[in-house]
Design a protein around this motif. Structure first.
Motif, short mmCIF file in Angstrom:
data_model
loop_
_atom_site.label_atom_id
_atom_site.label_comp_id
_atom_site.label_asym_id
_atom_site.label_seq_id
_atom_site.Cartn_x
_atom_site.Cartn_y
_atom_site.Cartn_z
N PRO A 25 10.15 -0.52 4.92
CA PRO A 25 11.17 0.21 4.47
C PRO A 25 11.73 -1.90 4.06
N SER A 26 11.72 -1.79 2.84
CA SER A 26 12.40 -3.28 2.29
C SER A 26 10.72 -4.08 1.77
N GLN A 27 9.41 -3.27 1.67
CA GLN A 27 8.39 -4.63 1.57
C GLN A 27 8.34 -3.72 0.51
N THR A 28 6.59 -4.38 0.02
CA THR A 28 6.76 -3.73 -0.98
C THR A 28 5.63 -2.70 -1.48
N LEU A 29 6.07 -1.64 -2.56
CA LEU A 29 4.72 -0.55 -2.41
C LEU A 29 3.60 -0.63 -3.67
N SER A 30 2.35 -1.25 -3.22
CA SER A 30 1.27 -2.14 -3.96
C SER A 30 0.51 -0.55 -4.41
N LEU A 31 0.05 0.24 -5.73
CA LEU A 31 -0.93 0.97 -6.16
C LEU A 31 -1.46 0.55 -7.35
N PRO A 62 13.69 4.93 2.38
CA PRO A 62 13.23 6.05 1.98
C PRO A 62 13.00 6.99 0.56
N GLU A 63 13.83 6.89 0.12
CA GLU A 63 14.21 7.20 -1.12
C GLU A 63 13.00 7.27 -2.52
N ASP A 64 12.09 6.10 -2.34
CA ASP A 64 11.16 6.08 -2.90
C ASP A 64 9.85 6.64 -1.80
N THR A 65 9.86 7.57 -1.61
CA THR A 65 9.13 8.46 -0.87
C THR A 65 9.22 9.34 -1.37
N ALA A 66 7.15 9.79 -2.41
CA ALA A 66 6.89 10.30 -3.90
C ALA A 66 5.83 10.48 -3.05
N VAL A 67 4.53 11.42 -4.22
CA VAL A 67 3.70 11.42 -5.15
C VAL A 67 3.98 10.42 -5.74
N TYR A 68 2.75 9.13 -5.99
CA TYR A 68 2.53 8.69 -7.35
C TYR A 68 1.98 8.79 -8.50
N TYR A 69 1.38 8.94 -9.37
CA TYR A 69 0.74 9.42 -10.37
C TYR A 69 0.11 8.29 -11.26
N CYS A 70 -0.78 8.10 -11.61
CA CYS A 70 -0.94 7.69 -12.84
C CYS A 70 -1.46 7.81 -14.15
N ALA A 71 -0.91 8.10 -14.94
CA ALA A 71 -1.80 8.79 -16.39
C ALA A 71 -2.23 7.80 -18.02
N ARG A 72 -2.34 8.76 -18.42
CA ARG A 72 -2.99 8.67 -19.94
C ARG A 72 -1.90 9.10 -20.73
N VAL A 73 -1.14 7.46 -21.77
CA VAL A 73 -0.62 8.40 -22.67
C VAL A 73 -0.97 8.04 -24.16
N GLY A 74 -1.34 9.19 -25.21
CA GLY A 74 -1.48 9.02 -26.31
C GLY A 74 -1.12 8.78 -27.27
N GLN A 123 -4.97 12.50 -9.25
CA GLN A 123 -5.10 13.66 -8.59
C GLN A 123 -3.75 13.31 -7.97
N GLY A 124 -3.15 11.41 -8.07
CA GLY A 124 -1.55 11.84 -6.88
C GLY A 124 -1.91 11.46 -5.72
N THR A 125 -1.81 10.24 -5.51
CA THR A 125 -1.32 10.28 -3.73
C THR A 125 -0.30 9.77 -3.69
N GLN A 126 0.16 10.14 -1.78
CA GLN A 126 1.14 10.74 -1.49
C GLN A 126 1.69 8.72 -0.85
N VAL A 127 2.66 8.27 -0.83
CA VAL A 127 3.86 7.35 0.08
C VAL A 127 4.34 7.34 0.26
N THR A 128 4.63 7.32 1.85
CA THR A 128 5.67 8.02 2.54
C THR A 128 6.37 6.33 2.71
N ILE A 129 7.32 6.31 2.21
CA ILE A 129 8.39 4.66 3.22
C ILE A 129 9.27 5.53 4.53
N SER A 130 8.81 4.68 5.23
CA SER A 130 9.20 4.95 6.64
C SER A 130 8.87 3.57 8.07
N SER A 131 10.02 3.36 8.80
CA SER A 131 9.50 2.37 10.02
C SER A 131 8.77 2.66 10.20
#
Length: 119
Positions: free
Chosen positions: A14-20, A89-101, A111-119
């Motif tokens: 928590p309080s850190q920066t998520l980078s994907l 912790p509310e930012d905990t999620a599966v994060y996806y990237c996608a192309r939009v036409g 395929q998605g990547t799980q990111v968990t926010i937790s100390s």
């Protein structure tokens, strides 16, 4: 065939920066009229659009996340990156990237990547 692959840490404090990072193959992120998006899905909830970077390099973000979000790209590596600051912790999620036409069709997804926010 366009392929997208997310990468990054699965656990962030928590309080850190998520980078994907989303690495793209089979197509250039600078090809006209395509947008490269980040989307997430918290546990038990629906998909939430985070933002995108356009073929031109311009960006747009969800109004609810805009103050904490930055999307950038490295055209030499054909990849784009999400940074989400001050995570909770509310930012905990599966994060996806996608192309939009050009007709707003989400035609290729990572395929998605799980990111968990937790100390």
């Amino acid at each position: 065939q366009v392929q997208l692959q997310e990468s990054g840490p699965g656990l962030v404090k928590p309080s850190q920066t998520l980078s994907l990072t989303c690495a793209v193959s089979g197509g250039s992120i600078t090809t006209n009229y395509y947008y490269w998006s980040w989307i997430r899905q918290p546990p038990g909830k629906g998909l939430e659009w985070i933002g995108h970077i356009a073929y031109s390099g311009s960006t747009d973000y969800s109004s609810s996340l805009e103050s904490r979000t930055s999307i950038s790209r490295d055209t030499s590596k054909n990849e784009f990156t999400l940074q989400l600051s001050s995570v909770t912790p509310e930012d905990t999620a599966v994060y996806y990237c996608a192309r939009v036409g050009p007709r707003d069709e989400y035609d290729y997804w990572g395929q998605g990547t799980q990111v968990t926010i937790s100390s």
